[in-house]
Design a protein around this motif. Structure first.
Motif, PDB file in Angstrom:
ATOM      1  N   GLY A 281      52.706  34.591  34.026  1.00 10.03           N
ATOM      2  CA  GLY A 281      52.643  33.582  35.061  1.00 10.03           C
ATOM      3  C   GLY A 281      51.725  32.419  34.752  1.00 10.03           C
ATOM      4  O   GLY A 281      51.663  31.463  35.535  1.00 10.03           O
ATOM      5  N   TYR A 282      50.999  32.481  33.617  1.00 10.09           N
ATOM      6  CA  TYR A 282      50.090  31.402  33.211  1.00 10.09           C
ATOM      7  C   TYR A 282      50.509  30.897  31.837  1.00 10.09           C
ATOM      8  O   TYR A 282      50.974  31.657  30.995  1.00 10.09           O
ATOM      9  CB  TYR A 282      48.647  31.888  33.182  1.00 10.09           C
ATOM     10  N   GLU A 283      50.277  29.603  31.607  1.00  7.77           N
ATOM     11  CA  GLU A 283      50.790  28.974  30.398  1.00  7.77           C
ATOM     12  C   GLU A 283      49.773  28.909  29.264  1.00  7.77           C
ATOM     13  O   GLU A 283      50.147  28.650  28.121  1.00  7.77           O
ATOM     14  CB  GLU A 283      51.283  27.560  30.728  1.00  7.77           C
ATOM     15  N   HIS A 284      48.497  29.126  29.561  1.00  5.78           N
ATOM     16  CA  HIS A 284      47.456  28.980  28.553  1.00  5.78           C
ATOM     17  C   HIS A 284      46.389  30.046  28.758  1.00  5.78           C
ATOM     18  O   HIS A 284      46.286  30.650  29.825  1.00  5.78           O
ATOM     19  CB  HIS A 284      46.818  27.582  28.641  1.00  5.78           C
ATOM     20  N   LEU A 285      45.563  30.234  27.719  1.00  8.06           N
ATOM     21  CA  LEU A 285      44.522  31.259  27.783  1.00  8.06           C
ATOM     22  C   LEU A 285      43.384  30.901  26.840  1.00  8.06           C
ATOM     23  O   LEU A 285      43.618  30.514  25.688  1.00  8.06           O
ATOM     24  CB  LEU A 285      45.104  32.628  27.397  1.00  8.06           C
ATOM     25  N   THR A 286      42.160  31.032  27.330  1.00  7.08           N
ATOM     26  CA  THR A 286      40.976  30.957  26.474  1.00  7.08           C
ATOM     27  C   THR A 286      40.352  32.340  26.369  1.00  7.08           C
ATOM     28  O   THR A 286      40.475  33.159  27.284  1.00  7.08           O
ATOM     29  CB  THR A 286      39.921  29.987  27.026  1.00  7.08           C
ATOM     30  N   LEU A 287      39.687  32.612  25.249  1.00 11.71           N
ATOM     31  CA  LEU A 287      38.832  33.788  25.119  1.00 11.71           C
ATOM     32  C   LEU A 287      37.403  33.275  25.020  1.00 11.71           C
ATOM     33  O   LEU A 287      37.072  32.495  24.133  1.00 11.71           O
ATOM     34  CB  LEU A 287      39.205  34.607  23.886  1.00 11.71           C
ATOM     35  N   ASP A 288      36.533  33.716  25.935  1.00 12.25           N
ATOM     36  CA  ASP A 288      35.197  33.154  26.062  1.00 12.25           C
ATOM     37  C   ASP A 288      34.076  34.136  25.804  1.00 12.25           C
ATOM     38  O   ASP A 288      32.903  33.747  25.821  1.00 12.25           O
ATOM     39  CB  ASP A 288      35.033  32.538  27.454  1.00 12.25           C
ATOM     40  N   ALA A 289      34.389  35.395  25.554  1.00  6.77           N
ATOM     41  CA  ALA A 289      33.353  36.386  25.238  1.00  6.77           C
ATOM     42  C   ALA A 289      34.017  37.630  24.682  1.00  6.77           C
ATOM     43  O   ALA A 289      35.184  37.916  24.977  1.00  6.77           O
ATOM     44  CB  ALA A 289      32.534  36.733  26.479  1.00  6.77           C
ATOM     45  N   VAL A 290      33.246  38.395  23.900  1.00 10.09           N
ATOM     46  CA  VAL A 290      33.724  39.659  23.352  1.00 10.09           C
ATOM     47  C   VAL A 290      32.609  40.688  23.499  1.00 10.09           C
ATOM     48  O   VAL A 290      31.422  40.358  23.376  1.00 10.09           O
ATOM     49  CB  VAL A 290      34.145  39.501  21.871  1.00 10.09           C
ATOM     50  N   ASN A 295      35.846  46.028  21.431  1.00  5.74           N
ATOM     51  CA  ASN A 295      36.996  45.156  21.173  1.00  5.74           C
ATOM     52  C   ASN A 295      37.513  44.419  22.400  1.00  5.74           C
ATOM     53  O   ASN A 295      38.532  43.729  22.322  1.00  5.74           O
ATOM     54  CB  ASN A 295      38.171  45.921  20.541  1.00  5.74           C
ATOM     55  N   THR A 296      36.853  44.549  23.528  1.00  5.59           N
ATOM     56  CA  THR A 296      37.305  43.889  24.747  1.00  5.59           C
ATOM     57  C   THR A 296      36.885  42.421  24.743  1.00  5.59           C
ATOM     58  O   THR A 296      35.745  42.093  24.419  1.00  5.59           O
ATOM     59  CB  THR A 296      36.720  44.573  25.983  1.00  5.59           C
ATOM     60  N   ALA A 297      37.809  41.555  25.107  1.00  6.39           N
ATOM     61  CA  ALA A 297      37.506  40.131  25.229  1.00  6.39           C
ATOM     62  C   ALA A 297      37.934  39.646  26.605  1.00  6.39           C
ATOM     63  O   ALA A 297      38.874  40.167  27.207  1.00  6.39           O
ATOM     64  CB  ALA A 297      38.224  39.331  24.146  1.00  6.39           C
ATOM     65  N   VAL A 298      37.229  38.647  27.101  1.00  4.55           N
ATOM     66  CA  VAL A 298      37.547  38.078  28.406  1.00  4.55           C
ATOM     67  C   VAL A 298      37.580  36.562  28.304  1.00  4.55           C
ATOM     68  O   VAL A 298      37.043  35.972  27.364  1.00  4.55           O
ATOM     69  CB  VAL A 298      36.550  38.507  29.500  1.00  4.55           C
ATOM     70  N   GLY A 299      38.201  35.932  29.282  1.00  5.46           N
ATOM     71  CA  GLY A 299      38.291  34.482  29.286  1.00  5.46           C
ATOM     72  C   GLY A 299      38.982  34.017  30.551  1.00  5.46           C
ATOM     73  O   GLY A 299      38.818  34.611  31.619  1.00  5.46           O
ATOM     74  N   THR A 300      39.796  32.966  30.413  1.00  5.61           N
ATOM     75  CA  THR A 300      40.421  32.370  31.583  1.00  5.61           C
ATOM     76  C   THR A 300      41.874  32.025  31.286  1.00  5.61           C
ATOM     77  O   THR A 300      42.173  31.344  30.303  1.00  5.61           O
ATOM     78  CB  THR A 300      39.676  31.100  32.019  1.00  5.61           C
ATOM     79  N   ALA A 301      42.769  32.491  32.151  1.00  2.51           N
ATOM     80  CA  ALA A 301      44.165  32.076  32.119  1.00  2.51           C
ATOM     81  C   ALA A 301      44.283  30.819  32.965  1.00  2.51           C
ATOM     82  O   ALA A 301      43.693  30.715  34.041  1.00  2.51           O
ATOM     83  CB  ALA A 301      45.057  33.182  32.674  1.00  2.51           C
ATOM     84  N   VAL A 302      45.050  29.845  32.469  1.00  2.00           N
ATOM     85  CA  VAL A 302      45.115  28.557  33.157  1.00  2.00           C
ATOM     86  C   VAL A 302      46.516  27.967  33.060  1.00  2.00           C
ATOM     87  O   VAL A 302      47.221  28.167  32.068  1.00  2.00           O
ATOM     88  CB  VAL A 302      44.058  27.575  32.577  1.00  2.00           C
ATOM     89  N   THR A 303      46.898  27.268  34.102  1.00  2.06           N
ATOM     90  CA  THR A 303      48.105  26.443  34.096  1.00  2.06           C
ATOM     91  C   THR A 303      47.708  25.031  34.486  1.00  2.06           C
ATOM     92  O   THR A 303      47.040  24.835  35.512  1.00  2.06           O
ATOM     93  CB  THR A 303      49.160  26.982  35.071  1.00  2.06           C
TER      94      THR A 303
END
Length: 378
Positions: A281-290, A295-303
């Protein structure tokens, strides 16, 4: 960097380890799934969690000021040095040593990197005040890295131990634009940038790419990127784990056209970055931390809509498969926004939340985040 627990959920989360019977059984951290919006300092923007520390400690920014939250749910302002009006804590180690940046609102927004030991009466400025100073990071050994007036330096026991050079294969004029992490071993992560006129092709060449300075004085590594000259595209580093795995994202920005693509590199950094699938449902994604070891990474999904980030959702990636969304706090609506900037080995995720829905806005922590991550119905 370590993790911390949110206000209401803190006591329940940091219980310990549940060990299965048998000498070869794996241990799993005890946690209670939850989402908590943390209290804010008064008089400004709500803020965000940027890193995790010991005993329920979270650090970041609140009301535009460097701040930290303790396990009892209270928010505390880091003492501000004279002459500075805003800042962020960007890292904290297992002994409560924080590192970050303070800035002045004077012309040029000059800043300085600082360290602050939990419980101390003041911060310690470690760099010159400059528009090109800041972005401090710290590991559990107490090694601190930051930009000091454009020069990347590492401090050990309060003294400069080494200056970290621009990669030998970089074009003359390349500068380090940010320092983005240091892992347990002492590998340092940064982002470099260069602009120059290519006379042969009669055009400007622009390149933004991650850099790793390995521990032990090994040669600096320029990480390969897909773009090697387009000034509208840059590749930014955001985190490095204890095995040297690097996460970040590719950013295309040209007028009202915006793209974000997740990027992951593994040692020996000899291949173009890979990346997870997008959040449904989102067109883009950043990874901002690991996380340091899981091995887990988090970030922000954005449209984006006409260059504006129309929808923002904190994202969680377990290291394989597609990324998933993290839920909003109870009562949060689909119009709310969230971002994730920190993740710990015990599966806590920190970031920010904007409610506009009665829930409120502020720094936020997801506990037992992997159990909450889900695939939205598109």
């Amino acid at each position: 960097m370590r993790g911390t627990t949110s206000a209401a959920a803190a006591a329940a989360v940091l219980a310990g380890l549940i060990t299965a019977a048998g000498p070869a059984a794996a241990a799993a951290p005890a946690c209670t799934p939850g989402v908590t919006v943390l209290p804010s300092l008064t008089g400004g923007p709500a803020g965000s969690v940027r890193a995790f520390g010991p005993d329920g400690l979270a650090v970041g920014a609140s009301s535009g000021l460097p701040a930290y939250w303790t396990a009892d749910g209270r928010v505390h302002a880091v003492p501000m040095p004279e002459g500075f009006q805003e800042g962020t804590v960007t890292a904290v180690n297992g002994k409560g040593l924080m590192a970050g940046t303070v800035r002045s609102t004077a012309q040029g927004n000059p800043g300085a990197a600082f360290t602050y030991q939990l419980g101390a009466g003041s911060v310690r400025l470690i760099t010159a005040t400059s528009a090109h100073s800041g972005g401090a990071q710290v590991n559990d050994a107490g090694h601190v890295v930051a930009l000091d007036d454009g020069v990347t330096k590492e401090w050990v026991n309060g003294k400069v131990a080494r200056e970290l050079p621009v990669p030998a294969d970089a074009h003359p004029g390349t500068v380090i634009s940010s320092v983005n992490g240091i892992n347990k071993r002492g590998d340092v992560l940064g982002t470099a940038h260069t602009d120059y006129w290519d006379q042969d092709n009669d055009q400007i060449v622009s390149k933004t790419f991650p850099v790793v300075w390995p521990a032990g004085g090994y040669p600096t590594a320029s990480l390969p990127v897909r773009n090697d000259g387009d000034p509208t595209i840059g590749t930014h580093a955001t985190g490095i784990d204890d095995k040297g795995r690097v996460v970040g994202y590719e950013k295309l920005s040209h007028r009202d056209w915006q793209e974000r693509k997740p990027a992951v590199w593994k040692r020996p950094y000899d291949a173009l970055p890979a990346g997870p699938g997008l959040v449904a449902g989102y067109e883009h994604l950043t990874l901002d931390a690991v996380s340091p070891t899981t091995n887990t990474a988090v970030g922000t999904a954005v449209t984006f809509v006409e260059g504006y980030p129309h929808r923002l959702r904190a994202a969680y990636w377990a290291g394989t498969g597609a990324a998933k969304a993290l839920p909003h706090p109870a009562g949060g609506t689909q119009d709310a926004r969230s971002e994730a900037f920190a993740v710990s080995d015990d599966d806590r995720v920190g970031g920010s939340y904007w409610g506009w829905d009665g829930v409120g806005s502020g720094a936020v922590i997801w506990t037992c985040a992997g159990r909450q991550a889900y695939t939205p119905q598109s």
